[in-house]
Write a protein that holds these residues in place. Structure first.
Motif, PDB file in Angstrom:
ATOM      1  N   LEU A  17       0.822  -1.208   0.000  1.00  0.00           N
ATOM      2  CA  LEU A  17       0.000   0.000   0.000  1.00  0.00           C
ATOM      3  C   LEU A  17       0.861   1.264   0.000  1.00  0.00           C
ATOM      4  O   LEU A  17       0.505   2.263  -0.642  1.00  0.00           O
ATOM      5  N   SER A  18       1.991   1.247   0.705  1.00  0.00           N
ATOM      6  CA  SER A  18       2.890   2.407   0.666  1.00  0.00           C
ATOM      7  C   SER A  18       3.435   2.612  -0.741  1.00  0.00           C
ATOM      8  O   SER A  18       3.500   3.747  -1.238  1.00  0.00           O
ATOM      9  N   GLY A  19       3.825   1.504  -1.389  1.00  0.00           N
ATOM     10  CA  GLY A  19       4.307   1.608  -2.761  1.00  0.00           C
ATOM     11  C   GLY A  19       3.230   2.091  -3.716  1.00  0.00           C
ATOM     12  O   GLY A  19       3.488   2.868  -4.640  1.00  0.00           O
ATOM     13  N   LEU A  20       1.997   1.623  -3.491  1.00  0.00           N
ATOM     14  CA  LEU A  20       0.889   2.061  -4.336  1.00  0.00           C
ATOM     15  C   LEU A  20       0.634   3.558  -4.165  1.00  0.00           C
ATOM     16  O   LEU A  20       0.380   4.274  -5.148  1.00  0.00           O
ATOM     17  N   CYS A  21       0.704   4.056  -2.935  1.00  0.00           N
ATOM     18  CA  CYS A  21       0.557   5.502  -2.703  1.00  0.00           C
ATOM     19  C   CYS A  21       1.662   6.281  -3.410  1.00  0.00           C
ATOM     20  O   CYS A  21       1.417   7.364  -3.974  1.00  0.00           O
ATOM     21  N   ASN A  22       2.879   5.755  -3.393  1.00  0.00           N
ATOM     22  CA  ASN A  22       3.979   6.417  -4.102  1.00  0.00           C
ATOM     23  C   ASN A  22       3.709   6.462  -5.598  1.00  0.00           C
ATOM     24  O   ASN A  22       3.982   7.473  -6.264  1.00  0.00           O
ATOM     25  N   ASP A  23       3.187   5.355  -6.149  1.00  0.00           N
ATOM     26  CA  ASP A  23       2.856   5.325  -7.573  1.00  0.00           C
ATOM     27  C   ASP A  23       1.800   6.372  -7.911  1.00  0.00           C
ATOM     28  O   ASP A  23       1.909   7.094  -8.916  1.00  0.00           O
ATOM     29  N   LEU A  24       0.767   6.446  -7.072  1.00  0.00           N
ATOM     30  CA  LEU A  24      -0.304   7.414  -7.313  1.00  0.00           C
ATOM     31  C   LEU A  24       0.217   8.840  -7.178  1.00  0.00           C
ATOM     32  O   LEU A  24      -0.170   9.731  -7.939  1.00  0.00           O
ATOM     33  N   ARG A  25       1.100   9.047  -6.210  1.00  0.00           N
ATOM     34  CA  ARG A  25       1.692  10.374  -6.031  1.00  0.00           C
ATOM     35  C   ARG A  25       2.475  10.782  -7.269  1.00  0.00           C
ATOM     36  O   ARG A  25       2.396  11.931  -7.728  1.00  0.00           O
ATOM     37  N   THR A  26       3.209   9.851  -7.839  1.00  0.00           N
ATOM     38  CA  THR A  26       4.036  10.150  -9.007  1.00  0.00           C
ATOM     39  C   THR A  26       3.187  10.364 -10.257  1.00  0.00           C
ATOM     40  O   THR A  26       3.428  11.290 -11.044  1.00  0.00           O
ATOM     41  N   SER A  27       2.200   9.499 -10.448  1.00  0.00           N
ATOM     42  CA  SER A  27       1.443   9.513 -11.706  1.00  0.00           C
ATOM     43  C   SER A  27       0.343  10.559 -11.748  1.00  0.00           C
ATOM     44  O   SER A  27      -0.014  11.044 -12.826  1.00  0.00           O
ATOM     45  N   MET A  28      -0.210  10.946 -10.596  1.00  0.00           N
ATOM     46  CA  MET A  28      -1.390  11.792 -10.601  1.00  0.00           C
ATOM     47  C   MET A  28      -1.149  13.222 -10.135  1.00  0.00           C
ATOM     48  O   MET A  28      -1.786  14.156 -10.606  1.00  0.00           O
ATOM     49  N   ILE A  29      -0.240  13.409  -9.195  1.00  0.00           N
ATOM     50  CA  ILE A  29      -0.094  14.734  -8.609  1.00  0.00           C
ATOM     51  C   ILE A  29       0.721  15.671  -9.493  1.00  0.00           C
ATOM     52  O   ILE A  29       0.303  16.780  -9.814  1.00  0.00           O
TER      53      ILE A  29
END
Length: 338
Positions: free
Chosen positions: A206-218
């Protein structure tokens, strides 16, 4: 004694002559000790020889144990029983005692031989089990690697299609599909075996998934994603469901909570409470009117996907305003041990 039994897996590899020579040496050493302690052990001529029999039976095979019994009986008869230096035993009680010594010694050797067999069988079973576990781990890594590669290929095709499509609705659908594939790929990246089950560690996943979302969406938007995740082993199917729910919740927050480049925070928490696991996604955005926007009514594909995953987890889905502050809180609660 533990180290003594450990030796049993080494000494049977000795040559036969070496095993019998060592047995002779052990029994002879016990005889010398018995003669030296003679004044203190009168009336117990066979006592110390049981130790020699046990040692030889444990270190070597059954044959050496039997040889130790017979050699000990011979030493006792010749050196310790009247008449001394003769194999002839004069006293009937000594004859009975010597007979009982041989019988008990042979029984002891038989029991130790059974332990030998059990220990060797356990060692072989452990070896086969370890080989089987290694093979399963290898197959799991290979399967996960192939599935991850296939998902990566599909994501590349979806993104390629995304660049060629002009319709904004279609582009949004393709982007969401790629994000969901990313969740599945990350699950297979984090798979591990826990006893007989395939699990995913929630913290890394889940931490890695949050990092992915942070990179791709923000990107350059003034929005921060904060993750506070406890580490729990999730079975593969539950990890997929939790990952997809998290992906949809964060995506929805990014779409609706911070219009006009508004700054804000999306806080993700995953924890255990009693017998339940709880996933919470909280934002401090503009909030929602529960009779208005599609996000609140739950008519969109993302909301339907969330509800489907929650049903798969046998959990409870709750979405509400962020207390007295602005924003929205999404809470998913499901049994820790289904």
């Amino acid at each position: 004694m533990k180290h003594l039994f450990t030796e049993t897996f080494r000494t049977p590899g000795w040559p036969t002559w070496a095993q019998y020579l060592a047995t002779t040496a052990v029994v002879t050493a016990v005889l010398l000790v018995r003669v030296w302690l003679g004044p203190h052990l009168s009336g117990f001529p066979v006592l110390l020889f049981f130790a020699a029999i046990i040692v030889c039976a444990v270190l070597f095979d059954r044959g050496c144990g039997i040889y130790a019994v017979l050699l000990s009986a011979g030493y006792v008869a010749y050196f310790l029983l009247s008449p001394i230096y003769s194999l002839k035993v004069a006293s009937p009680s000594d004859i009975v005692g010597l007979f009982l010594f041989v019988a008990i010694g042979l029984a002891t050797v038989t029991i130790i031989a059974a332990f030998h067999s059990t220990l060797h069988n356990l060692a072989e079973a452990n070896t086969r089990l370890a080989a089987s576990e290694q093979e399963k781990d290898l197959l799991l890594r290979e399967a996960s690697h192939r599935i991850r590669n296939d998902l990566t290929t599909l994501m590349a095709l979806v993104k390629l299609q995304y660049r060629t499509v002009q319709d904004e609705t279609a582009r949004a659908m393709l982007a969401a599909t790629a994000d969901r594939m990313q969740v599945l790929a990350r699950v297979h990246e984090r798979l591990r075996r826990d006893t007989s089950k395939t699990t995913v560690g929630s913290y890394e996943f889940l931490s890695g998934l949050c990092n992915d979302l942070r990179t791709s969406m923000i990107g350059l938007r003034p929005v921060v994603i904060r993750a506070e995740v406890e580490d729990h082993a999730l079975p593969q199917d539950r990890a997929v469901a939790v990952g997809l729910i998290l992906n949809e919740c964060v995506t929805n927050a990014m779409k609706y909570a911070f219009p006009d480049n508004r700054p804000g925070i999306i806080a993700v928490r995953f924890r255990r409470e009693d017998d339940a696991l709880v996933l919470e996604v909280r934002d401090d955005g503009v909030g929602v009117a529960f009779d208005g926007p599609e996000r609140a009514r739950g008519t969109g594909l993302g909301q339907r996907l969330i509800r489907s995953m929650v049903a798969q987890l046998e959990g409870i889905y709750d979405i509400r305003p962020n207390g007295g502050a602005s924003g929205t809180v999404v809470t998913i609660r499901f049994p820790a041990n289904p």
